[in-house]
Design an enzyme around this catalytic site. Structure first.
Site, PDB file in Angstrom:
ATOM      1  N   ARG A 117       0.888  -1.130  -0.016  1.00  0.00           N
ATOM      2  CA  ARG A 117      -0.135  -0.007   0.012  1.00  0.00           C
ATOM      3  C   ARG A 117       1.192   1.290   0.026  1.00  0.00           C
ATOM      4  NH1 ARG A 117      -3.047  -2.714   4.397  1.00  0.00           N
ATOM      5  NH2 ARG A 117      -4.926  -3.232   3.697  1.00  0.00           N
ATOM      6  N   ASP A 212      -0.418  -0.806   8.248  1.00  0.00           N
ATOM      7  CA  ASP A 212       0.064   0.403   7.285  1.00  0.00           C
ATOM      8  C   ASP A 212      -1.344   1.211   6.873  1.00  0.00           C
ATOM      9  OD1 ASP A 212      -0.949  -1.514   5.457  1.00  0.00           O
ATOM     10  OD2 ASP A 212       0.723  -1.518   4.211  1.00  0.00           O
ATOM     11  N   ASP A 213      -2.447   0.847   7.098  1.00  0.00           N
ATOM     12  CA  ASP A 213      -3.769   1.349   6.778  1.00  0.00           C
ATOM     13  C   ASP A 213      -4.487   1.891   7.939  1.00  0.00           C
ATOM     14  OD1 ASP A 213      -4.516  -0.965   7.957  1.00  0.00           O
ATOM     15  OD2 ASP A 213      -6.108  -1.449   6.744  1.00  0.00           O
ATOM     16  N   ASP A 291      -4.111 -13.396  14.464  1.00  0.00           N
ATOM     17  CA  ASP A 291      -5.203 -12.642  15.486  1.00  0.00           C
ATOM     18  C   ASP A 291      -6.109 -13.387  15.960  1.00  0.00           C
ATOM     19  OD1 ASP A 291      -6.419 -12.845  12.787  1.00  0.00           O
ATOM     20  OD2 ASP A 291      -7.109 -10.839  12.830  1.00  0.00           O
ATOM     21  N   SER A 322      -9.110  -9.463   3.036  1.00  0.00           N
ATOM     22  CA  SER A 322     -10.813  -9.749   3.468  1.00  0.00           C
ATOM     23  C   SER A 322     -11.544  -8.879   2.174  1.00  0.00           C
ATOM     24  CB  SER A 322     -10.983  -9.130   4.628  1.00  0.00           C
ATOM     25  OG  SER A 322     -10.764  -7.531   4.640  1.00  0.00           O
TER      26      SER A 322
END
Length: 447
Positions: A117, A212-213, A291, A322
């Protein structure tokens, strides 16, 4: 003020002493011999007289110097007594004093997990904008995927960030039915490598992990700096998260940005962990879905995380493994806190387990019970804070959907839940979706 006056007296005494000696020497060398006026011719005609004059002047000077040495000794003695009395430092002044009992801020790196990204710039810009200290919060960007455009963006920050690259870019061998999950395997591999660098190579005591988002709130660093000592001191905690899974704007109390909770659910999305936890997790780190693996009982071991009422991170990344589904349905609606809270000046001891369990459970089970339909239609407004009780997996999911909170369970734990209780705002009042007071633990089959 008295110390300044005393220091001034000592300084003036030294100046007077030096000046007085200079005047004396000038006086002795220029005064005439006793009983007559000197003349160049007389001194020149009688060398013996010149010698006697010099000797006489030297004797007078010696006597005067002896008297002055006595005076200097008196000054030294008075200064010594004054210094003992007022404890005047004889070395360089100390550093600016800290508030008593306030430890020096720890060094907590921000680990940014990056891939492909180029919008990582938005994440880094906010981190650098709000960062109070480069020394105490170094930013380390770990990049996977080998995406050159993203690498160039990271490199453009120069020494403001440290850029490290995950070296293994190969595909991972997976079962045929897991080929569509290749991205999740690569993410787990990257996390393992990056956290290994932070704790095993760089030897940091803790780290905040940021994807990073994510965009951070103005008090993001303040929040983690304040909760770090609590995480270190309380063995019943294993992480601090910046995220509230039920943090949509209409579901939080915007008037209480300082409010923090304990949660049994691992939130992620901007989270602090200690080196000791990584030493525990690294040997058994999963191949994929790290996670959800963290949310299993064998990893959690009954420990909780700290989470805020209003999130200190917000995700802007629709692109991902996702495919934007979860983002469109939920993530993009989470409210990001905009009001700076001075957490390091607040007493956070209420988050310690014994105190928190006592006060939180009394608050929840002291609230009147109300049927979910009456909450939905905003009946009985005069009750204020209320409790909606569920007794089964199905009733939890039905009530959660009806009230707009996340209804999924991981090993029996609801998102943002603590001891089975999910607390949130609904139409302006506090609601606790809670099991019976006799609750005695999570049922891992509730998934």
């Amino acid at each position: 003020m008295l110390k300044k006056q005393s220091a001034g007296l000592v300084l003036w005494g030294a100046i007077i002493f030096v000046g007085w000696n200079a005047l004396l020497l000038l006086f002795f060398w220029t005064r005439p011999a006793p009983g007559r006026l000197p003349s160049d011719s007389a001194l020149g005609d009688d060398p013996a007289s010149l010698t006697r004059e010099v000797i006489h002047l030297a004797e007078d000077a010696e006597a005067e110097l002896e008297r002055q040495r006595g005076l200097l000794q008196q000054i030294k003695e008075h200064y010594s007594l004054w210094r003992q009395r007022w404890r005047v430092p004889t070395v360089a002044p100390p550093a600016w004093p800290r508030v008593p009992g306030t430890p020096s801020p720890a060094v907590i790196p921000i680990l940014v997990i990056a891939c492909d990204r180029s919008t990582v710039r938005r994440c880094l810009d906010k981190l650098l904008h709000y960062r109070p200290s480069a020394e105490h919060f170094p930013i380390i960007v770990s990049q996977d995927c080998g995406h050159e455009e993203t690498a160039q963006v990271i490199a453009s920050y120069g020494t403001a960030v440290t850029h490290i690259r995950q070296p293994d870019l190969s595909n991972i061998a997976v079962q045929p039915d897991h080929r569509k999950f290749q991205g999740y395997y690569k993410i787990a591999r990257h996390y393992r490598w990056a956290l290994g660098q932070i704790f095993n190579k760089f030897k940091f005591p803790a780290a905040v992990v940021v994807e990073d988002d994510l965009e951070v709130a103005p008090d993001f660093f303040e929040y983690f700096q304040a909760t770090y000592p609590l995480l270190k001191a309380d063995p019943s905690l294993w992480c601090v998260s910046a995220w509230n899974d039920n943090g949509k704007e209409q579901m939080v109390d915007s008037s209480k940005p300082e409010l923090l909770y304990r949660t049994d659910f691992f939130p992620g999305l901007g989270w602090l962990l200690l080196a000791d936890l990584w030493a525990e997790l690294e040997p058994k780190w999963p191949k994929a879905f790290w996670d959800d693996w963290m949310r299993r009982p064998e990893q959690r071991k009954g420990r909780a995380c700290i989470r805020p009422e209003i999130s200190r991170t917000m995700t802007f990344g629709r692109k991902g493994v996702s495919h934007g589904q979860f983002f469109d349905q939920h993530l993009k609606f989470i409210k990001l806190n905009q009001q700076f809270v001075p957490f390091t000046q607040l007493d956070l001891s209420y988050l310690q387990r014994e105190a928190y369990d006592r006060d939180f459970l009394a608050q929840v089970y002291g609230a009147p019970q109300l049927q979910v339909e009456k909450v939905r239609t905003n009946d009985r407004k005069e009750l204020g804070e209320v409790r909606v009780q569920y007794t089964s997996r199905d009733s939890f999911k039905a009530f959660a959907k009806a009230l707009g909170v996340m209804d999924d369970l991981k090993s029996g734990v609801p998102r943002a839940g603590y001891r089975g209780i999910v607390t949130f705002q609904f139409r302006g009042r506090r609601v606790h979706l809670a099991p019976p007071e006799t609750w005695n633990g999570y049922d891992p089959s509730w998934n």
